[in-house]
Design a protein around this motif. Structure first.
Motif: not given
Length: 205
Positions: A98-99, A172, A185, A95-96, A132, A176-177
């Motif tokens: 993808l940000k 996610s 995605y 997840g880190k 994520t 979370d995206l």
């Protein structure tokens, strides 16, 4: 050894040698974790008990079945299965990555899809698709699956997940995206996670 997290299925510790140690959660810990997510379980005791039993059985089945497969353990962060714990390499959660930069994030999405294909080639698949938090980046910059407590070893289950677009129902995807990477995605998963690719990759090793 320092406790760094507690999920539904495992208590997670960081050992002094920078290894991750996972110890299965107790029934009581599972109970309280489920309640923290959905207090309404208190009003549905039959469903509550069923969910707890399923959590335990899913964990047991995944751990037992994954040990029967001769696979490249790097894709699971090199797990070592012991009687009461699992040891893994420490990685950074996906997840880190993808940000940050969008172009970099796209590369990691593609690597996640490649990981999915590789798991299919061994005859198993993640069935939750919380990429994520359940996947990570190892020291070689590869995407690996770090949470394997909820796997399926049945091709028909994966086919159903594909038909139902299961990844778009995950936490996610919903929470979370960011909008830009979510769109990428969504499109890439639709393009790549198909029944024809499932037939192509399943148990191809």
């Amino acid at each position: 050894m320092k406790k760094i997290a507690q999920g539904l299925q495992f208590n997670i510790y960081l050992r002094d040698d920078n290894k991750i140690i996972k110890i299965p959660t107790s029934n009581i810990q599972i109970l309280f974790k489920l309640l923290s997510w959905n207090p309404f379980f208190l009003f549905k005791p039959i469903l509550f008990k069923k969910t707890i039993r399923k959590t335990i059985s899913d964990r047991k089945e995944s751990i037992e079945n994954i040990q029967k497969i001769k696979l490249n353990k790097k894709i699971l962060a090199n797990p070592i299965f012991k009687i009461k714990e699992i040891e893994q390499d420490k990685v950074k959660v996906l997840g880190k990555y993808l940000k940050k930069d969008f172009n970099e994030a796209k590369k990691y999405i593609d690597k996640y899809i490649d990981l999915t294909f590789e798991s299919w080639s061994y005859g198993f698949s993640d069935k939750i698709f919380n990429l994520t938090i359940n996947s990570g980046i190892d020291k070689f910059n590869n995407v690996v699956l770090i949470d394997f407590g909820e796997l399926t070893f049945k091709k028909k289950d994966v086919a159903t997940a594909i038909k139902n677009i299961r990844w778009e129902k995950s936490w996610s995807f919903k929470r979370d995206l960011n909008k830009e990477i979510k769109k990428y995605y969504k499109n890439r998963m639709k393009e790549k996670l198909t029944l024809s690719n499932l037939d192509r990759f399943w148990k191809s090793h």
